[in-house]
Write a protein that holds these residues in place. Structure first.
Motif, PDB file in Angstrom:
ATOM      1  N   ASN A 290       0.839  -1.196   0.000  1.00 11.10           N
ATOM      2  CA  ASN A 290       0.000   0.000   0.000  1.00 11.10           C
ATOM      3  C   ASN A 290       0.876   1.248   0.000  1.00 11.10           C
ATOM      4  O   ASN A 290       1.853   1.318   0.758  1.00 11.10           O
ATOM      5  CB  ASN A 290      -0.896   0.021   1.234  1.00 11.10           C
ATOM      6  N   PRO A 291       0.565   2.239  -0.851  1.00 12.73           N
ATOM      7  CA  PRO A 291       1.374   3.470  -0.855  1.00 12.73           C
ATOM      8  C   PRO A 291       1.402   4.106   0.525  1.00 12.73           C
ATOM      9  O   PRO A 291       0.372   4.161   1.209  1.00 12.73           O
ATOM     10  CB  PRO A 291       0.644   4.368  -1.870  1.00 12.73           C
ATOM     11  N   PRO A 292       2.567   4.561   0.974  1.00  7.86           N
ATOM     12  CA  PRO A 292       2.645   5.202   2.292  1.00  7.86           C
ATOM     13  C   PRO A 292       1.855   6.500   2.322  1.00  7.86           C
ATOM     14  O   PRO A 292       1.522   7.075   1.274  1.00  7.86           O
ATOM     15  CB  PRO A 292       4.147   5.451   2.483  1.00  7.86           C
ATOM     16  N   SER A 293       1.573   6.968   3.521  1.00  8.49           N
ATOM     17  CA  SER A 293       0.756   8.181   3.668  1.00  8.49           C
ATOM     18  C   SER A 293       1.444   9.412   3.105  1.00  8.49           C
ATOM     19  O   SER A 293       0.787  10.396   2.774  1.00  8.49           O
ATOM     20  CB  SER A 293       0.406   8.412   5.139  1.00  8.49           C
ATOM     21  N   ASN A 294       2.793   9.376   3.006  1.00  8.09           N
ATOM     22  CA  ASN A 294       3.507  10.537   2.480  1.00  8.09           C
ATOM     23  C   ASN A 294       3.785  10.422   0.983  1.00  8.09           C
ATOM     24  O   ASN A 294       4.685  11.077   0.465  1.00  8.09           O
ATOM     25  CB  ASN A 294       4.819  10.766   3.244  1.00  8.09           C
ATOM     26  N   ALA A 295       3.001   9.590   0.293  1.00  4.45           N
ATOM     27  CA  ALA A 295       3.071   9.541  -1.177  1.00  4.45           C
ATOM     28  C   ALA A 295       2.079  10.546  -1.737  1.00  4.45           C
ATOM     29  O   ALA A 295       0.923  10.591  -1.315  1.00  4.45           O
ATOM     30  CB  ALA A 295       2.759   8.140  -1.682  1.00  4.45           C
ATOM     31  N   SER A 296       2.521  11.357  -2.680  1.00  2.98           N
ATOM     32  CA  SER A 296       1.631  12.374  -3.248  1.00  2.98           C
ATOM     33  C   SER A 296       0.493  11.753  -4.031  1.00  2.98           C
ATOM     34  O   SER A 296      -0.593  12.315  -4.116  1.00  2.98           O
ATOM     35  CB  SER A 296       2.426  13.328  -4.141  1.00  2.98           C
ATOM     36  N   ALA A 297       0.741  10.576  -4.620  1.00  2.00           N
ATOM     37  CA  ALA A 297      -0.294   9.864  -5.371  1.00  2.00           C
ATOM     38  C   ALA A 297      -0.745   8.655  -4.567  1.00  2.00           C
ATOM     39  O   ALA A 297       0.069   7.812  -4.188  1.00  2.00           O
ATOM     40  CB  ALA A 297       0.249   9.424  -6.725  1.00  2.00           C
ATOM     41  N   GLN A 298      -2.030   8.574  -4.292  1.00  2.00           N
ATOM     42  CA  GLN A 298      -2.609   7.446  -3.573  1.00  2.00           C
ATOM     43  C   GLN A 298      -3.469   6.652  -4.558  1.00  2.00           C
ATOM     44  O   GLN A 298      -4.366   7.205  -5.188  1.00  2.00           O
ATOM     45  CB  GLN A 298      -3.445   7.929  -2.389  1.00  2.00           C
ATOM     46  N   PHE A 299      -3.181   5.369  -4.699  1.00  2.00           N
ATOM     47  CA  PHE A 299      -3.924   4.552  -5.657  1.00  2.00           C
ATOM     48  C   PHE A 299      -4.013   3.119  -5.147  1.00  2.00           C
ATOM     49  O   PHE A 299      -3.152   2.641  -4.393  1.00  2.00           O
ATOM     50  CB  PHE A 299      -3.251   4.586  -7.035  1.00  2.00           C
ATOM     51  N   ASP A 300      -5.092   2.429  -5.557  1.00  2.00           N
ATOM     52  CA  ASP A 300      -5.286   1.027  -5.203  1.00  2.00           C
ATOM     53  C   ASP A 300      -4.809   0.098  -6.297  1.00  2.00           C
ATOM     54  O   ASP A 300      -4.528  -1.078  -6.031  1.00  2.00           O
ATOM     55  CB  ASP A 300      -6.765   0.749  -4.925  1.00  2.00           C
ATOM     56  N   CYS A 301      -4.748   0.616  -7.517  1.00  2.00           N
ATOM     57  CA  CYS A 301      -4.309  -0.224  -8.625  1.00  2.00           C
ATOM     58  C   CYS A 301      -3.770   0.643  -9.751  1.00  2.00           C
ATOM     59  O   CYS A 301      -4.079   1.837  -9.839  1.00  2.00           O
ATOM     60  CB  CYS A 301      -5.455  -1.098  -9.138  1.00  2.00           C
ATOM     61  N   LEU A 302      -2.963   0.029 -10.606  1.00  2.00           N
ATOM     62  CA  LEU A 302      -2.407   0.698 -11.778  1.00  2.00           C
ATOM     63  C   LEU A 302      -2.619  -0.192 -12.995  1.00  2.00           C
ATOM     64  O   LEU A 302      -2.203  -1.364 -13.009  1.00  2.00           O
ATOM     65  CB  LEU A 302      -0.914   0.975 -11.605  1.00  2.00           C
ATOM     66  N   ILE A 303      -3.258   0.364 -14.010  1.00  2.00           N
ATOM     67  CA  ILE A 303      -3.471  -0.339 -15.274  1.00  2.00           C
ATOM     68  C   ILE A 303      -2.319   0.018 -16.206  1.00  2.00           C
ATOM     69  O   ILE A 303      -1.796   1.131 -16.176  1.00  2.00           O
ATOM     70  CB  ILE A 303      -4.823   0.070 -15.894  1.00  2.00           C
ATOM     71  N   SER A 304      -1.919  -0.920 -17.035  1.00  2.00           N
ATOM     72  CA  SER A 304      -0.810  -0.654 -17.963  1.00  2.00           C
ATOM     73  C   SER A 304      -1.189   0.475 -18.910  1.00  2.00           C
ATOM     74  O   SER A 304      -2.335   0.569 -19.369  1.00  2.00           O
ATOM     75  CB  SER A 304      -0.462  -1.917 -18.761  1.00  2.00           C
ATOM     76  N   SER A 305      -0.226   1.352 -19.181  1.00  2.00           N
ATOM     77  CA  SER A 305      -0.497   2.491 -20.059  1.00  2.00           C
ATOM     78  C   SER A 305      -0.870   2.037 -21.464  1.00  2.00           C
ATOM     79  O   SER A 305      -1.598   2.742 -22.176  1.00  2.00           O
ATOM     80  CB  SER A 305       0.724   3.411 -20.115  1.00  2.00           C
ATOM     81  N   ALA A 306      -0.388   0.872 -21.886  1.00  2.00           N
ATOM     82  CA  ALA A 306      -0.752   0.352 -23.209  1.00  2.00           C
ATOM     83  C   ALA A 306      -2.263   0.137 -23.293  1.00  2.00           C
ATOM     84  O   ALA A 306      -2.900   0.460 -24.306  1.00  2.00           O
ATOM     85  CB  ALA A 306      -0.011  -0.958 -23.478  1.00  2.00           C
ATOM     86  N   THR A 307      -2.845  -0.381 -22.220  1.00  2.00           N
ATOM     87  CA  THR A 307      -4.306  -0.587 -22.188  1.00  2.00           C
ATOM     88  C   THR A 307      -5.025   0.745 -22.228  1.00  2.00           C
ATOM     89  O   THR A 307      -6.043   0.911 -22.923  1.00  2.00           O
ATOM     90  CB  THR A 307      -4.693  -1.352 -20.911  1.00  2.00           C
ATOM     91  N   TRP A 308      -4.528   1.695 -21.466  1.00  2.00           N
ATOM     92  CA  TRP A 308      -5.134   3.029 -21.404  1.00  2.00           C
ATOM     93  C   TRP A 308      -5.131   3.700 -22.769  1.00  2.00           C
ATOM     94  O   TRP A 308      -6.143   4.293 -23.189  1.00  2.00           O
ATOM     95  CB  TRP A 308      -4.356   3.857 -20.375  1.00  2.00           C
ATOM     96  N   ILE A 309      -4.007   3.611 -23.482  1.00  2.00           N
ATOM     97  CA  ILE A 309      -3.908   4.253 -24.796  1.00  2.00           C
ATOM     98  C   ILE A 309      -4.785   3.539 -25.825  1.00  2.00           C
ATOM     99  O   ILE A 309      -5.366   4.169 -26.716  1.00  2.00           O
ATOM    100  CB  ILE A 309      -2.432   4.286 -25.250  1.00  2.00           C
ATOM    101  N   GLU A 310      -4.916   2.214 -25.683  1.00  2.93           N
ATOM    102  CA  GLU A 310      -5.800   1.477 -26.592  1.00  2.93           C
ATOM    103  C   GLU A 310      -7.249   1.919 -26.429  1.00  2.93           C
ATOM    104  O   GLU A 310      -8.006   1.983 -27.400  1.00  2.93           O
ATOM    105  CB  GLU A 310      -5.687  -0.022 -26.304  1.00  2.93           C
TER     106      GLU A 310
END
Length: 870
Positions: free
Chosen positions: A266-286
Motif C-alpha cells: 500500500n502506498p505510504p501516507s507521504n506519497a503524493s499519489a494514492q492509488f489502489d491499482c495501476l493499469i498498464s499504459s498500453a491498455t489506457w492508450i488502446e
C-alpha cells in the motif's frame, strides 16, 4: 587593623562562613585576617559601598584552590551546583509569588509554542511527501513549456507517447514512464464489486519508484497489455491474500478483463499519489486512440537518469525534442524541461515557463506565521519582565552589593526564563496532544507526535532554549544593568531608552498581529470570492454520472428514461468534463487563419441539450438542434475563441477540429471551465452523442435532489445491474479545485485568532502592572474630582497610541505581500482600503476590550483604600 579603628560595618558574614567551611582549618584565621584588612583599607579609600561590593571578588582572587579542603575541580562543581540550586529556588519563588503574571507568561509562551509545534508538524509532513523513493536523485518530471504569441505557459502535462520516445532517443534515460492518476473505478470478481482508486502507468514504473512488490517483478508488472498491478489491501479485498491474487482476473467497469500481474505494498501516507491499482499504459492508450496524437497533452512523464548523468545536459538535449513530432509554426513553439521529482509536490507552479511557486508558498507563509506567533509570545514575556523590574530591583541591588557580577545575574535571569520555557513546553505538549485530532481534521492529514524520534526531541529542546534566550535576553541584560546605589536609595526610574524600547516591542507585536489580521481577511475574502463567483453556468443542482459499463452504448435509452423521471429537468452528455478541460488541442484551424499559426484550444463533444443542461448563454447565433441534420459537423465557440480567431462576424465561418470541418453556428458567453487561477481559454464544442467515454450530465429540480437520485439509480441499474450507481455533484467537485485555499483559510483563521489572543495576554499583563503602579495617582485624581471616564481614558490612551503606530507601519507591508500573493489568481479581489481599516479597527477594539476591565476596575477603586495601601 582592628574593627574599632574603623566606623565601618564588617564584611558580609556569609563569605566568612564560606571560608570557614571550605578553607583548610589551619589557614582560616590567616585568610580571614588578611581579607578583613584589605576590606577596611578599601572602605577607607573608596567607600564602604564599593568595599562590600568587591569583597566577594577579593575572596575568589585571593584564595588559591590549594588551600581548600577539596581539589579545585570539586570546588568548582560544588559552587556551580549550589548556584544552579539557588537560581532554581529563586525562580520558583518568583513564579509562585506573582501567580497572575506567571500564569500570563506561561500561557502566552505555551500557546506560542503550541502553534509553532503544530505548524512544524504540518511543514515537516509537507516536506516528507515523496521522500521515500530510493532513486529520488535520478528521478525527474518532464514538463512542457509553450510560447504562443508572446505568452509563455508551462505544465507537467505531456503527450502520452513521450516516455517511450525519450527512452529510445536519449542514452542517459534508463527508465521512463507515464503516470495518469485516475479516479475511482468499479472492479468485479465473481459477484463481488468494489470501487477502487485507479491510475495508469508505464512498464518501467515499478523499476523507477519505490513501491515494493509483494508478488510479481518490476520487469513484468505492467509490461503486457490488459495487465493490472493491485495493492496489498485490494488483493486481500478480492482474493483474501496477495499470494492468491497473482494471475487472477479482474473485470473493469463490467466491461474489460484485466490480469493481475503484480501486488504492491500500500502506498505510504507521504506519497503524493494514492492509488489502489495501476493499469498498464498500453491498455489506457488502446481505450483512447486520441492519446497517440503528439498535440494532446494529458499526462505527466517521468524519467530516471543514469547516476552519472548531468540533468542540465539532458535537459538541453530534450529541449527541442518535440520539433520532430509537431509541425513548425510561426507563433507557437513547444519545449521540454526537467524538474526533480522530489520538488514537484511543493514547487508545482510555473512562472515565465520555469518551475516556481506552488504549495511551497503556503509552507513559507505558515512557517512565517509560526515565527510571528512565537515572537509575539516572547515579546509579551520581555514587556512584562522589564515592566516588573521595579519589584526585583532591590534584590538585584543587594546581589550586586555583595559581589554578584553582571554576567552572573544575566545567567540567572536567562535561566529563570528557560525554566518558564520548560514549564511552557510541557504544557504545550499536552495542548498539542489534545488539539492534534482537530488539527488533522482541519488539514486533512494524519499527523502524530513523533515523541520517539531523536529529531523531534532535538526540536523540543531547541525550541525551549531558543524561546528562553529570545524572551529572556533583553530582561536579563536590562535587569543586570541596574545601578545598586540608585536601587537601594529607592530612586529607580526607567531611562527614556528603556521606556521607548518597551513601547517599541509593543508596537512590533501589534505590527505582527495586524499583519496576521490582514492576511486572514484577504485569504478568506479571496477564497469566498472564488467559491461563490458566478462561473457563467449554473453549478447548483447539477450532477454528473461517469459513462461506465453499457451506459455509453445505451445512453439514448438512459436519457429517454431519466428525462421523464420526477425531479429531473435536463439530461445530456459530454466527452470531457468541463472542470478538467484545458487548452491543449493544437489541431484547430479556421477560415482566414494565418499560415503556420497555432493556438491551443480546449474542446469537447457534447449532446443536443448540453447548453440547456449547463445553463449556458448563447449570445450570438443558435444552439445545436435536431432540426438541422448538418449540426453533426457544426461547432459552438466561446467569446475567447472568437477573439483568438479574429472574427468580427463569426457565424457561418468554418472551423476544422481534429480533421472535421464545419461552420460556427453559435457563440457561447465565456464561462469558467477550470480553476480561477487561469484566465478563460478558447473553446470549441462539437456535437457527438455516440462517444464511448465521457459523463452524463443531469440537471435536477430545486429541492427535489433526493427524489431525483433515487429514480436515477433505478434507471442506471436497468442498464448496469452489476455496477454501483456513482454520481458526483458539480458544485462539490468545483470546491475540490480549491482544497488548498480552503485549508489555508481555516488555518489562517485559527492561527490569526491565536496571535491576537496572545497579544491580548501581554496587554492584559501590562495593564495590570500599570494599574498596580499608578494606584496612588488614580486615588489622588479621584479625590480631586476626576471621573471614571477620564481615568479610563488616561489609562487607555497610551496603549491606543502604540496600536495606531503599529497600524501605520503594518499597512504598507501587508499591502505589498498580499498584492503579490493575489497575483497567482487570474480572477481575484481588489485590495480595498476597508480591509486595512477593518484590521486597524479590530486591533483597536481588541486592545480596548483587553485593557478596559483592568482600567475600569482601577477607576472604580476606593481612593481611600488606594492611598492607605500606598
Amino acid at each position: 587593623m582592628s574593627k574599632q579603628e574603623h566606623p565601618y560595618q564588617p564584611p558580609p558574614k556569609w563569605i566568612d562562613r564560606f571560608i570557614e567551611r571550605f578553607c583548610a582549618p589551619e589557614l582560616v584565621e590567616e585568610v580571614l585576617g588578611d581579607l578583613h584588612e584589605r576590606y577596611y583599607l578599601r572602605a577607607k579609600k573608596e567607600g564602604e559601598m564599593k568595599a562590600r561590593r568587591s569583597y566577594g571578588r577579593e575572596v575568589l582572587a585571593y584564595v588559591r584552590p590549594s588551600i581548600f579542603r577539596r581539589p579545585s575541580i570539586h570546588f568548582n562543581i560544588s559552587i556551580s551546583t549550589d548556584m544552579i540550586r539557588n537560581y532554581f529556588f529563586v525562580a520558583v519563588r518568583n513564579i509562585t509569588r506573582n501567580k497572575a503574571f506567571s500564569f500570563i507568561n506561561i500561557l502566552g509562551l505555551a500557546l506560542g509554542m503550541t502553534c509553532s509545534l503544530l505548524i512544524f508538524l504540518w511543514v515537516q509532513d509537507e516536506y516528507s511527501i515523496d521522500d521515500f523513493h530510493a532513486n529520488s536523485e535520478q528521478l525527474f518530471s518532464v514538463y512542457q513549456r509553450s510560447y504562443n504569441d508572446g505568452e509563455i505557459k508551462a505544465a507537467h502535462a505531456t503527450p502520452a507517447l513521450l516516455s517511450e520516445e525519450l527512452k529510445e532517443a536519449v542514452p542517459e534515460v534508463i527508465h521512463a514512464s507515464v503516470f495518469a492518476a485516475g479516479g475511482k473505478r468499479n472492479f468485479r470478481v465473481g459477484e463481488e464489486i468494489f470501487e477502487m482508486k485507479g491510475g495508469s502507468a508505464g512498464a518501467d514504473f515499478f523499476k523507477m519508484f519505490s513501491y515494493p512488490l509483494v508478488q510479481g517483478t518490476p520487469e513484468t508488472a505492467l509490461a503486457a497489455s490488459a495487465s493490472v498491478a493491485i495493492s496489498r489491501d485490494m488483493a486481500i479485498t478480492f482474493f483474501d491474500s496477495p499470494e492468491s491474487a497473482l494471475g487472477k482476473t479482474l473485470t473493469l467497469d463490467d466491461k474489460q478483463d484485466l490480469m493481475v500481474t503484480a501486488v504492491f505494498e500500500n502506498p505510504p501516507s507521504n506519497a503524493s499519489a494514492q492509488f489502489d491499482c495501476l493499469i498498464s499504459s498500453a491498455t489506457w492508450i488502446e481505450q483512447a486512440p486520441a492519446l497517440k496524437r503528439w498535440n494532446i497533452n494529458v499526462t505527466p512523464t517521468y524519467i530516471q537518469l543514469l547516476p552519472q548523468a548531468d540533468p542540465v545536459i539532458v535537459e538541453a538535449k530534450i529541449k527541442n525534442f518535440l520539433d520532430t513530432y509537431l509541425e513548425p509554426s510561426s507563433n507557437y513553439r513547444a519545449e521540454l524541461g526537467l524538474q526533480s521529482f522530489s520538488d514537484v509536490y511543493l514547487h508545482s507552479g510555473f512562472e515565465n515557463g520555469e518551475p516556481s511557486g506552488g504549495r511551497i508558498e503556503y509552507v513559507r507563509i505558515f512557517s512565517g506565521i509560526a515565527v510571528f506567533i512565537l515572537l509575539i509570545a516572547c515579546i509579551n514575556f520581555m514587556n512584562l519582565a522589564t515592566a516588573r523590574s521595579v519589584k526585583r530591583s532591590k534584590e538585584i541591588g543587594i546581589r550586586k552589593v555583595i559581589g554578584a557580577a553582571r554576567h552572573t545575574l544575566t545567567s540567572q535571569f536567562i535561566g529563570e526564563t528557560i525554566l518558564f520555557a520548560i514549564i511552557a513546553i510541557a504544557a504545550s505538549i499536552v495542548l498539542v496532544t489534545l488539539l492534534l485530532p482537530y488539527f488533522n481534521n482541519l488539514t486533512g492529514k494524519q499527523l502524530a507526535l513523533p515523541v520517539t524520534q531523536p529529531l523531534f526531541l532535538l526540536i523540543l529542546i531547541s525550541l525551549t532554549l531558543i524561546t528562553g534566550l529570545i524572551a529572556g535576553s533583553y530582561p536579563a541584560f536590562f535587569l543586570s544593568s541596574l545601578q545598586p546605589t540608585r536601587v537601594l536609595k529607592g530612586t529607580l526610574k526607567f531611562s527614556s531608552r528603556a521606556v521607548w524600547f518597551r513601547k517599541g516591542l509593543v508596537v512590533f507585536q501589534f505590527v505582527l498581529s495586524i499583519l496576521l489580521i490582514v492576511v486572514t481577511l484577504v485569504i478568506s475574502q479571496q477564497t469566498t470570492y472564488i467559491q461563490n463567483k458566478h462561473l457563467g453556468y449554473e453549478r447548483e443542482n447539477l450532477l454528473y454520472i461517469p459513462m461506465r459499463g453499457d451506459l455509453p452504448s445505451k445512453y439514448h435509452v438512459f436519457k429517454q428514461a431519466a428525462s421523464s423521471l420526477p425531479g429531473i429537468q435536463q439530461v445530456d452528455r459530454t466527452g470531457n468534463l468541463f472542470l478538467r478541460m484545458r487548452a491543449t488541442n493544437l489541431q484547430v484551424d479556421w477560415e482566414g487563419k494565418a499560415p503556420n499559426t497555432v493556438v491551443p484550444f480546449a474542446n469537447s463533444r457534447v449532446g443536443y441539450d448540453y447548453v440547456k443542461t449547463m445553463g449556458l448563454e448563447v449570445i450570438e447565433g443558435r444552439d445545436f438542434s435536431r432540426k438541422f441534420s448538418t449540426d453533426s459537423a457544426s461547432f459552438l465557440v466561446n467569446e475567447e475563441a472568437v477573439k483568438r480567431m479574429g472574427f468580427d462576424e463569426p457565424i457561418g465561418k468554418s472551423v476544422t477540429l481534429n480533421g472535421i470541418k464545419g461552420p460556427i453556428i453559435g457563440v457561447l458567453k465565456d464561462f469558467h471551465f477550470y480553476s480561477l487561477h487561469e484566465p478563460i481559454q478558447p473553446l470549441v464544442v462539437g456535437l457527438n452523442e455516440n462517444l464511448p467515454f465521457g459523463v452524463a450530465l443531469v440537471r435536477t429540480e430545486q429541492g427535489k435532489t433526493k427524489e431525483a437520485l433515487a429514480s436515477l439509480e433505478q434507471a442506471y441499474k436497468k442498464i448496469n445491474p452489476n455496477l454501483p450507481f456513482n454520481f458526483f455533484f458539480v458544485d462539490e467537485e468545483y470546491q475540490k479545485l480549491y482544497r488548498s485555499e480552503q485549508i489555508i483559510t481555516r488555518l489562517s483563521n485559527v492561527f490569526g485568532g491565536l496571535a491576537i489572543f496572545i497579544s491580548c495576554l501581554g496587554l492584559l499583563g501590562l495593564a495590570m502592572f500599570s494599574a498596580e503602579q499608578r494606584v496612588k495617582e488614580i486615588g489622588i485624581r479621584k479625590v480631586l474630582g476626576a471621573s471614571v471616564n477620564s481615568i479610563v481614558t488616561l489609562f487607555s490612551k497610551d496603549f491606543l497610541k502604540l496600536v495606531g503606530m503599529a497600524f501605520i507601519i503594518a499597512t504598507p507591508i501587508a499591502w505589498f505581500f498580499m498584492s503579490d500573493w493575489l497575483q497567482g489568481y487570474a480572477y481575484r479581489i481588489e485590495l480595498s482600503w476597508w480591509v486595512f481599516a477593518l484590521a486597524g479597527v479590530l486591533a483597536l477594539l481588541v486592545t480596548l476590550l483587553t485593557i478596559s476591565f483592568q482600567s475600569i476596575k482601577a477607576a472604580l477603586a476606593n481612593p481611600v483604600d488606594s492611598l492607605r495601601n500606598e
